[in-house]
Design an enzyme around this catalytic site. Structure first.
Site, PDB file in Angstrom:
ATOM      1  N   GLU A 126       0.830  -1.211   0.000  1.00  0.00           N
ATOM      2  CA  GLU A 126       0.000   0.000   0.000  1.00  0.00           C
ATOM      3  C   GLU A 126       0.861   1.256   0.000  1.00  0.00           C
ATOM      4  OE1 GLU A 126      -2.959  -0.344  -0.722  1.00  0.00           O
ATOM      5  OE2 GLU A 126      -3.091  -2.494  -0.349  1.00  0.00           O
ATOM      6  N   HIS A 129       1.939   2.010  -3.437  1.00  0.00           N
ATOM      7  CA  HIS A 129       0.895   2.742  -4.160  1.00  0.00           C
ATOM      8  C   HIS A 129       0.960   4.228  -3.837  1.00  0.00           C
ATOM      9  CE1 HIS A 129      -1.333  -0.270  -6.287  1.00  0.00           C
ATOM     10  NE2 HIS A 129      -1.657  -0.969  -5.214  1.00  0.00           N
TER      11      HIS A 129
END
Length: 277
Positions: A126, A129
């Site tokens: 994450e 990202h």
């Protein structure tokens, strides 16, 4: 990834050139432009609201905060806001338009499913990202696709009955339909490439590709035991999740994520790369 973005750019240039011939559709463009701006600036709040998630303080989840803080330093990004969603579905997502304005959210199901190393792998994914600004990239990539869809759906309202504008609007609707179908495929292709990039980024952050591979298999296996009503409630968040909710053959065909098996295979290949260095 570059080729896909180039094809999207060319497609949208052609679309805008054709659409500019039909002033009657300008209202849809303005409305959707404002909508997309709102989505760009408030996507983090909307995503958290959709999941029923809430921001948590360090004294509530000290280990989660400590892990995200340490991984953020390793990824060279500011520590994001931390949120937890009270759902049995094991998953995680990151949102926010920039690294300085981002949130990483995990579900209670994820915290109960993964061990410490696996959780680190998912959190690093994450954060990759976040570092790659994927929410911003996908919002921009999807902008004209959304406009094309709205013209297909509502363009007939601007047909002007039987006047001379009607034929032009029909052409605009047909062109928008083609643009929407092609961009639908291209945007999902881009999304899949960015998932691979986030997997590779997670492996670089943690130095442990096996942990993320194990986490993906654990989440995928646990997802099959989650009640169907829970999965349906959260299916609109597929583009954000580390593992999407499957919905049959069509859902897999047009998924925003690559198959878990291929992601795991690539991660295991990274282990061999690291061992050869």
């Amino acid at each position: 990834m570059v080729l896909t973005m180039f094809l999207l750019f060319v497609l949208y240039i052609v679309f805008v050139a054709i659409l500019s011939q039909y002033v009657g559709l300008f209202g849809i463009v303005v409305v959707m432009g404002l909508f997309s701006l709102g989505q760009f600036f408030f996507s983090d709040r909307l995503a958290l609201y959709s999941m029923g998630a809430k921001e948590v303080e360090e004294n509530e989840y000290p280990r989660l905060h400590a892990t995200i803080g340490r991984l953020s330093q390793q990824a060279d990004v500011p520590k994001p806001t931390v949120a937890v969603a009270d759902t049995r579905m094991p998953n995680a997502f990151a949102t926010g338009r920039s690294p300085s304005n981002s949130t990483v959210c995990v579900t209670q199901g994820l915290l109960q499913t993964l061990d410490e190393d696996e959780l680190e792998g998912v959190l690093a994914h994450e954060l990759a990202h976040v570092k790659n600004r994927d929410v911003m990239v996908m919002t921009i990539a999807s902008f004209l696709s959304t406009i094309a869809f709205m013209i297909v759906r509502w363009g007939w309202l601007f047909g002007g009955g039987r006047n001379r504008q009607g034929g032009g609007v029909v052409v605009a609707i047909l062109v928008s339909l083609v643009v929407w179908i092609v961009s639908f495929v291209l945007v999902r292709t881009l999304s899949r490439y960015r998932e691979y990039a986030a997997d590779r980024g997670a492996a670089a952050i943690t130095g442990n590709p096996t942990a993320l591979a194990s986490a993906l298999l654990s989440i995928s296996g646990r997802m099959e035991r989650v009640p169907q009503e829970d999965l349906r409630e959260q299916s609109e968040m597929n583009a954000f999740f580390v593992i999407p909710i499957r919905s049959g053959f069509v859902g897999r065909l047009f998924s925003t994520h690559p198959p878990t098996e291929k992601r795991v295979e690539r991660l295991r290949g990274m282990v061999d790369e690291m061992e050869r260095r």
